[in-house]
Motif scaffolding. Sequence first.
Motif, PDB file in Angstrom:
ATOM      1  N   MET A   1     -30.066  36.851 -13.350  1.00 54.73           N
ATOM      2  CA  MET A   1     -29.494  38.157 -13.068  1.00 54.73           C
ATOM      3  C   MET A   1     -28.132  37.998 -12.391  1.00 54.73           C
ATOM      4  O   MET A   1     -27.973  37.196 -11.495  1.00 54.73           O
ATOM      5  CB  MET A   1     -30.438  38.918 -12.134  1.00 54.73           C
ATOM      6  CG  MET A   1     -29.977  40.305 -11.809  1.00 54.73           C
ATOM      7  SD  MET A   1     -31.171  41.129 -10.736  1.00 54.73           S
ATOM      8  CE  MET A   1     -30.127  41.476  -9.350  1.00 54.73           C
ATOM      9  N   MET A   2     -27.168  38.783 -12.850  1.00 53.62           N
ATOM     10  CA  MET A   2     -25.843  38.747 -12.245  1.00 53.62           C
ATOM     11  C   MET A   2     -25.653  39.994 -11.393  1.00 53.62           C
ATOM     12  O   MET A   2     -26.321  41.000 -11.588  1.00 53.62           O
ATOM     13  CB  MET A   2     -24.776  38.650 -13.322  1.00 53.62           C
ATOM     14  CG  MET A   2     -24.884  37.375 -14.108  1.00 53.62           C
ATOM     15  SD  MET A   2     -23.316  36.822 -14.705  1.00 53.62           S
ATOM     16  CE  MET A   2     -23.805  35.299 -15.481  1.00 53.62           C
ATOM     17  N   ILE A   3     -24.715  39.900 -10.466  1.00 56.86           N
ATOM     18  CA  ILE A   3     -24.532  40.981  -9.507  1.00 56.86           C
ATOM     19  C   ILE A   3     -23.043  41.225  -9.286  1.00 56.86           C
ATOM     20  O   ILE A   3     -22.230  40.305  -9.405  1.00 56.86           O
ATOM     21  CB  ILE A   3     -25.258  40.634  -8.181  1.00 56.86           C
ATOM     22  CG1 ILE A   3     -25.423  41.871  -7.299  1.00 56.86           C
ATOM     23  CG2 ILE A   3     -24.558  39.511  -7.448  1.00 56.86           C
ATOM     24  CD1 ILE A   3     -26.426  41.677  -6.179  1.00 56.86           C
ATOM     25  N   SER A   4     -22.697  42.477  -8.991  1.00 59.71           N
ATOM     26  CA  SER A   4     -21.294  42.814  -8.735  1.00 59.71           C
ATOM     27  C   SER A   4     -21.005  42.718  -7.236  1.00 59.71           C
ATOM     28  O   SER A   4     -21.920  42.747  -6.403  1.00 59.71           O
ATOM     29  CB  SER A   4     -20.982  44.229  -9.220  1.00 59.71           C
ATOM     30  OG  SER A   4     -21.612  45.179  -8.379  1.00 59.71           O
ATOM     31  N   SER A   5     -19.727  42.629  -6.907  1.00 57.66           N
ATOM     32  CA  SER A   5     -19.340  42.567  -5.492  1.00 57.66           C
ATOM     33  C   SER A   5     -19.728  43.870  -4.790  1.00 57.66           C
ATOM     34  O   SER A   5     -20.120  43.864  -3.624  1.00 57.66           O
ATOM     35  CB  SER A   5     -17.843  42.305  -5.358  1.00 57.66           C
ATOM     36  OG  SER A   5     -17.095  43.311  -6.011  1.00 57.66           O
ATOM     37  N   ARG A   6     -19.657  44.987  -5.516  1.00 62.07           N
ATOM     38  CA  ARG A   6     -20.043  46.283  -4.934  1.00 62.07           C
ATOM     39  C   ARG A   6     -21.532  46.273  -4.568  1.00 62.07           C
ATOM     40  O   ARG A   6     -21.929  46.727  -3.493  1.00 62.07           O
ATOM     41  CB  ARG A   6     -19.749  47.399  -5.933  1.00 62.07           C
ATOM     42  CG  ARG A   6     -20.124  48.797  -5.443  1.00 62.07           C
ATOM     43  CD  ARG A   6     -19.736  49.864  -6.470  1.00 62.07           C
ATOM     44  NE  ARG A   6     -20.229  51.156  -6.051  1.00 62.07           N
ATOM     45  CZ  ARG A   6     -21.452  51.609  -6.336  1.00 62.07           C
ATOM     46  NH1 ARG A   6     -22.300  50.876  -7.025  1.00 62.07           N
ATOM     47  NH2 ARG A   6     -21.836  52.810  -5.921  1.00 62.07           N
ATOM     48  N   ASP A   7     -22.357  45.738  -5.480  1.00 63.21           N
ATOM     49  CA  ASP A   7     -23.799  45.672  -5.220  1.00 63.21           C
ATOM     50  C   ASP A   7     -24.104  44.796  -4.004  1.00 63.21           C
ATOM     51  O   ASP A   7     -24.995  45.107  -3.213  1.00 63.21           O
ATOM     52  CB  ASP A   7     -24.546  45.137  -6.442  1.00 63.21           C
ATOM     53  CG  ASP A   7     -24.542  46.123  -7.600  1.00 63.21           C
ATOM     54  OD1 ASP A   7     -24.334  47.331  -7.354  1.00 63.21           O
ATOM     55  OD2 ASP A   7     -24.738  45.689  -8.753  1.00 63.21           O
ATOM     56  N   ILE A   8     -23.365  43.687  -3.870  1.00 64.70           N
ATOM     57  CA  ILE A   8     -23.558  42.804  -2.714  1.00 64.70           C
ATOM     58  C   ILE A   8     -23.236  43.554  -1.422  1.00 64.70           C
ATOM     59  O   ILE A   8     -23.965  43.473  -0.432  1.00 64.70           O
ATOM     60  CB  ILE A   8     -22.667  41.546  -2.835  1.00 64.70           C
ATOM     61  CG1 ILE A   8     -23.317  40.539  -3.786  1.00 64.70           C
ATOM     62  CG2 ILE A   8     -22.437  40.889  -1.486  1.00 64.70           C
ATOM     63  CD1 ILE A   8     -24.513  39.810  -3.224  1.00 64.70           C
ATOM     64  N   ARG A   9     -22.127  44.298  -1.423  1.00 66.43           N
ATOM     65  CA  ARG A   9     -21.741  45.041  -0.216  1.00 66.43           C
ATOM     66  C   ARG A   9     -22.792  46.094   0.138  1.00 66.43           C
ATOM     67  O   ARG A   9     -23.093  46.313   1.311  1.00 66.43           O
ATOM     68  CB  ARG A   9     -20.371  45.685  -0.416  1.00 66.43           C
ATOM     69  CG  ARG A   9     -19.237  44.661  -0.421  1.00 66.43           C
ATOM     70  CD  ARG A   9     -17.874  45.347  -0.401  1.00 66.43           C
ATOM     71  NE  ARG A   9     -16.813  44.363  -0.362  1.00 66.43           N
ATOM     72  CZ  ARG A   9     -16.106  43.973  -1.418  1.00 66.43           C
ATOM     73  NH1 ARG A   9     -16.360  44.497  -2.601  1.00 66.43           N
ATOM     74  NH2 ARG A   9     -15.153  43.082  -1.303  1.00 66.43           N
ATOM     75  N   ILE A  10     -23.364  46.751  -0.891  1.00 66.25           N
ATOM     76  CA  ILE A  10     -24.412  47.750  -0.658  1.00 66.25           C
ATOM     77  C   ILE A  10     -25.656  47.072  -0.075  1.00 66.25           C
ATOM     78  O   ILE A  10     -26.252  47.561   0.885  1.00 66.25           O
ATOM     79  CB  ILE A  10     -24.753  48.503  -1.968  1.00 66.25           C
ATOM     80  CG1 ILE A  10     -23.587  49.409  -2.366  1.00 66.25           C
ATOM     81  CG2 ILE A  10     -26.031  49.313  -1.813  1.00 66.25           C
ATOM     82  CD1 ILE A  10     -23.703  50.013  -3.753  1.00 66.25           C
ATOM     83  N   LEU A  11     -26.028  45.915  -0.649  1.00 64.36           N
ATOM     84  CA  LEU A  11     -27.188  45.179  -0.143  1.00 64.36           C
ATOM     85  C   LEU A  11     -26.998  44.797   1.321  1.00 64.36           C
ATOM     86  O   LEU A  11     -27.913  44.943   2.135  1.00 64.36           O
ATOM     87  CB  LEU A  11     -27.392  43.896  -0.960  1.00 64.36           C
ATOM     88  CG  LEU A  11     -28.224  43.998  -2.231  1.00 64.36           C
ATOM     89  CD1 LEU A  11     -28.220  42.659  -2.952  1.00 64.36           C
ATOM     90  CD2 LEU A  11     -29.650  44.420  -1.928  1.00 64.36           C
ATOM     91  N   GLU A  12     -25.784  44.300   1.644  1.00 59.21           N
ATOM     92  CA  GLU A  12     -25.512  43.903   3.030  1.00 59.21           C
ATOM     93  C   GLU A  12     -25.585  45.106   3.965  1.00 59.21           C
ATOM     94  O   GLU A  12     -26.119  45.015   5.066  1.00 59.21           O
ATOM     95  CB  GLU A  12     -24.137  43.236   3.122  1.00 59.21           C
ATOM     96  CG  GLU A  12     -24.115  41.841   2.531  1.00 59.21           C
ATOM     97  CD  GLU A  12     -22.767  41.162   2.680  1.00 59.21           C
ATOM     98  OE1 GLU A  12     -21.815  41.797   3.203  1.00 59.21           O
ATOM     99  OE2 GLU A  12     -22.646  39.995   2.286  1.00 59.21           O
ATOM    100  N   ALA A  13     -25.035  46.244   3.504  1.00 57.35           N
ATOM    101  CA  ALA A  13     -25.019  47.444   4.344  1.00 57.35           C
ATOM    102  C   ALA A  13     -26.432  47.975   4.582  1.00 57.35           C
ATOM    103  O   ALA A  13     -26.749  48.468   5.671  1.00 57.35           O
ATOM    104  CB  ALA A  13     -24.150  48.516   3.691  1.00 57.35           C
ATOM    105  N   LYS A  14     -27.292  47.877   3.560  1.00 58.71           N
ATOM    106  CA  LYS A  14     -28.661  48.395   3.670  1.00 58.71           C
ATOM    107  C   LYS A  14     -29.605  47.422   4.373  1.00 58.71           C
ATOM    108  O   LYS A  14     -30.697  47.801   4.782  1.00 58.71           O
ATOM    109  CB  LYS A  14     -29.209  48.702   2.273  1.00 58.71           C
ATOM    110  CG  LYS A  14     -28.608  49.938   1.626  1.00 58.71           C
ATOM    111  CD  LYS A  14     -29.269  50.189   0.294  1.00 58.71           C
ATOM    112  CE  LYS A  14     -28.801  51.492  -0.323  1.00 58.71           C
ATOM    113  NZ  LYS A  14     -29.385  51.708  -1.659  1.00 58.71           N
ATOM    114  N   SER A  15     -29.187  46.174   4.473  1.00 54.07           N
ATOM    115  CA  SER A  15     -30.063  45.143   5.030  1.00 54.07           C
ATOM    116  C   SER A  15     -30.287  45.365   6.524  1.00 54.07           C
ATOM    117  O   SER A  15     -29.410  45.814   7.249  1.00 54.07           O
ATOM    118  CB  SER A  15     -29.442  43.766   4.805  1.00 54.07           C
ATOM    119  OG  SER A  15     -30.181  42.788   5.484  1.00 54.07           O
ATOM    120  N   ASP A  16     -31.500  45.023   6.961  1.00 53.22           N
ATOM    121  CA  ASP A  16     -31.801  45.056   8.396  1.00 53.22           C
ATOM    122  C   ASP A  16     -31.299  43.798   9.104  1.00 53.22           C
ATOM    123  O   ASP A  16     -31.392  43.690  10.320  1.00 53.22           O
ATOM    124  CB  ASP A  16     -33.321  45.174   8.617  1.00 53.22           C
ATOM    125  CG  ASP A  16     -33.851  46.527   8.180  1.00 53.22           C
ATOM    126  OD1 ASP A  16     -33.053  47.486   8.176  1.00 53.22           O
ATOM    127  OD2 ASP A  16     -35.043  46.613   7.833  1.00 53.22           O
TER     128      ASP A  16
END
Length: 197
Positions: A1-16
């Motif tokens: 699975m590949m991921i975009s930089s936007r998705d990474i930023r969203i994951l980081e922001a949502k992460s606890d």
Amino acid sequence: MMISSRDIRILEAKSDIPRVVLMENAGRAVFQVIKQRLDLKDKKILVVCYHGNNGGDGFVAARYLCDVAETDVLFIGNEAKLKKEALANLKKIEHNEKIQFVDDDVDFNLYDIIVDAILGIGILGRLNREISAIVDNINNSKAFKVSVDIPTGLDPDTGVIVDKCVNADLIVTFHNLKKGLEKLQDKAVVVDIGLLI
């Protein structure tokens, strides 16, 4: 699975998980991959950092690398622009006797390994003059080149090189392969830094 930089930023922001923990995990993972892949005995390493989170990852990697090899840090960013997590990691190595800070006129050919912790996914358009010159110095050196997350100068989502990019021999990328690394995936190692989908 590949991921975009936007998705990474969203994951980081949502992460606890606090960003400082993600940065620690990322830098330690970079060190671990380098240690697994390369013989570090009697090697001289240069870690090149800018003032974004990629640079913070580089500061962490340097802290681990200096315990197993001679490690220098070239900080080409602006300390005033460092985010608190990256600044905290710079402060952790500032007075480390095993780490020497060098200027950008250093001879890049002195090093066996150069770690590119300059821009990562933070690239926007063309490289500024200073970063462009550093990329040339890295590419013209005989060193084995390791990029943190994304080679500096490569668009993380498209793989397009607007200006120039670090010609990495090894890319340690976080969480998932970025879309822009598709053509370079044979050089890329994906590491887990704790983010969950």
